[in-house]
Design a protein around this motif. Sequence first.
Motif, PDB file in Angstrom:
ATOM      1  N   ALA A  47      25.001   9.786 -19.313  1.00 24.14           N
ATOM      2  CA  ALA A  47      25.115  10.066 -17.882  1.00 24.14           C
ATOM      3  C   ALA A  47      23.999   9.404 -17.086  1.00 24.14           C
ATOM      4  O   ALA A  47      24.187   9.036 -15.927  1.00 24.14           O
ATOM      5  N   SER A  48      22.842   9.209 -17.721  1.00 24.42           N
ATOM      6  CA  SER A  48      21.710   8.566 -17.040  1.00 24.42           C
ATOM      7  C   SER A  48      21.766   7.041 -17.103  1.00 24.42           C
ATOM      8  O   SER A  48      20.883   6.363 -16.598  1.00 24.42           O
ATOM      9  N   GLY A  49      22.788   6.502 -17.776  1.00 28.06           N
ATOM     10  CA  GLY A  49      22.960   5.056 -17.837  1.00 28.06           C
ATOM     11  C   GLY A  49      22.348   4.381 -19.047  1.00 28.06           C
ATOM     12  O   GLY A  49      22.435   3.169 -19.191  1.00 28.06           O
ATOM     13  N   GLU A  50      21.712   5.157 -19.922  1.00 27.45           N
ATOM     14  CA  GLU A  50      21.129   4.570 -21.129  1.00 27.45           C
ATOM     15  C   GLU A  50      22.234   4.317 -22.160  1.00 27.45           C
ATOM     16  O   GLU A  50      23.277   4.941 -22.134  1.00 27.45           O
ATOM     17  N   VAL A  51      21.961   3.384 -23.067  1.00 26.89           N
ATOM     18  CA  VAL A  51      22.897   3.112 -24.152  1.00 26.89           C
ATOM     19  C   VAL A  51      22.454   3.923 -25.365  1.00 26.89           C
ATOM     20  O   VAL A  51      21.308   3.830 -25.806  1.00 26.89           O
ATOM     21  N   GLU A  52      23.373   4.737 -25.876  1.00 28.38           N
ATOM     22  CA  GLU A  52      23.081   5.570 -27.034  1.00 28.38           C
ATOM     23  C   GLU A  52      23.861   5.045 -28.230  1.00 28.38           C
ATOM     24  O   GLU A  52      25.044   4.765 -28.120  1.00 28.38           O
ATOM     25  N   LEU A  53      23.188   4.912 -29.350  1.00 30.29           N
ATOM     26  CA  LEU A  53      23.795   4.443 -30.591  1.00 30.29           C
ATOM     27  C   LEU A  53      23.790   5.588 -31.590  1.00 30.29           C
ATOM     28  O   LEU A  53      22.754   6.180 -31.854  1.00 30.29           O
ATOM     29  N   ARG A  54      24.951   5.904 -32.131  1.00 32.26           N
ATOM     30  CA  ARG A  54      25.076   6.958 -33.136  1.00 32.26           C
ATOM     31  C   ARG A  54      25.593   6.342 -34.428  1.00 32.26           C
ATOM     32  O   ARG A  54      26.687   5.800 -34.474  1.00 32.26           O
TER      33      ARG A  54
END
Length: 72
Positions: A47-54
């Motif tokens: 939601a904050s625009g960061e890219v999250e990698l799982r």
Amino acid sequence: MRTMARPSAAGANIEIANGAAIDAKTQVLAAIGRLVADGKAEWSRTASGEVELRLLSGEVFVLGEVSVTRVA
């Protein structure tokens, strides 16, 4: 006759370092892209625009502009 100034050694080193950093970032993103394409990871925007990698193994990372931070 007009002479051209030679770039300083420090300036040349900075250019080389910047080029290496860009190349390294490109290689890291390509490797992450392969993990996603191979079904071993998923990435999304928060939601904050960061890219999250799982990763399927459970690790979670936030991909910053100049860093990768493990959050879980």
